[in-house]
Design a protein around this motif. Structure first.
Motif: not given
Length: 342
Positions: A13-17, A151-154, A203-213, A331-337
């Protein structure tokens, strides 16, 4: 070093949607990387931790509306295609679901044929290479037919697509947002600049590898994905001047961090350059390009938790994360800092 050592317990429930209504009203956990001391603030308070002459480094990449839903021409089977990397002209590396249906020569059609993708090469882990066929300007066609690859958790639908872009996004090419930057408003950036703090963009173009476990048992076995980066001569000179003056370089996000650390590791100085980086930062790494870091809270056992642990110490990070869980941070992409400072 074991991957398990970077695990922590996170209630779902702490994963920001969804993002907060106002970007800079998110919470900010401030962590002193030397003492482990923690403060609880709001993101707009970040200005109080930045001093005249310091340089804030942001990643100005812009997320492509890279998620496309189409049909296989021969069978009308529904196919999802996620653009990852532009390899040459109209050729792209893509992640495909279900990949087993896509062989070399297969054509996928989007928007009643407004855009077509012909498979030109197969690879592992659902990766396929496509040549895209269309009329007009590719980015305009993509804007019309594509959606943001969240991201897959949203699991919630993003009503305003611009909320998965930073307010300073400029260089199109990412499959995911540099999410630490989502907290900034134009007004806050203006206040920071007016305080005498330099603002620079790489500039760094972010790849989806950033979410790969991380699927190995020990960190040393893990192979990082490769991402394109660039730095201008103007920015290189400003960063060099900052260091010369004894002021701090504050990276916004792990992507900015990886860019600066790549350049310093490769050249021993900041300089105008571009290329691909697969730098993997984990405890034991000695930072050369940044002093402090503004970041979000990252997934358990991820390469990003390892990176922040390299900067602040694994015990300090895991303690800060446990405190954040207790205090019900988002937590995570839409979460706090989090701000990691010295």
């Amino acid at each position: 070093m074991r991957v398990e050592d970077f695990d922590y317990n996170l209630p779902e429930e702490l994963i920001a949607q969804t993002p907060l209504k106002i970007r800079d009203q998110s919470r900010l956990l401030v962590l002193d990387k030397k003492t482990g001391e923690i403060e609880h603030k709001h993101f707009r308070d970040i200005i109080n931790y930045l001093n005249e002459g310091d340089t804030l480094v942001l990643n100005d990449t812009k997320v492509l509306p890279a998620r496309l839903i189409g049909v296989k021409e021969e069978t009308n089977a529904v196919i999802e295609v996620l653009l990852l990397k532009n390899t040459d002209n109209d050729n792209w590396e893509c992640l495909v679901k279900p990949a087993r249906r896509i062989k070399v020569g297969t054509v996928v059609s989007f928007g009643d044929g407004k855009l077509k993708a012909k498979c030109i090469k197969e690879a592992d882990e659902g990766i396929r290479y496509f040549e895209f066929i269309y009329e007009g300007i590719f980015l305009e066609v993509l804007e019309d037919l594509g959606t943001m690859p969240l991201p897959p958790y949203i699991h919630e639908t993003l009503k305003d697509q611009s909320r998965y872009q930073t307010v300073y996004a400029k260089e199109v090419g990412s499959a995911a947002a540099p999410t630490a930057g989502l907290h900034f408003t134009k007004e806050l950036l203006d206040e920071i600049k007016n305080k005498g703090i330099n603002i620079c963009y790489v500039t760094l173009h972010v790849g989806l590898g950033t979410f790969r476990p991380v699927s190995v048992d020990t960190i040393e076995e893990h192979k990082m994905h490769s991402e394109y980066y660039q730095m201008s001569d103007e920015v290189a000179k400003k960063l060099t001047e900052t260091r010369k003056n004894g002021k701090k370089i504050i990276a916004v996000g792990t992507t900015s961090t990886r860019t600066l650390e790549t350049i310093m590791t490769k050249y021993g100085e900041f300089k105008e350059c571009s290329g691909f980086t697969d730098i993997f930062i984990y405890p034991g790494y000695k930072f050369k390009g940044i002093d402090n870091l503004i970041t979000n809270f990252h997934l358990p056992k991820s390469t990003l938790v390892m990176l922040v642990s390299a900067l602040a110490g694994r015990e300090n990070i895991l303690n800060a994360y446990n405190v954040a869980v207790q205090e019900k941070y988002r937590f995570f992409s839409f979460g706090d800092a989090m701000y990691i400072k010295e």
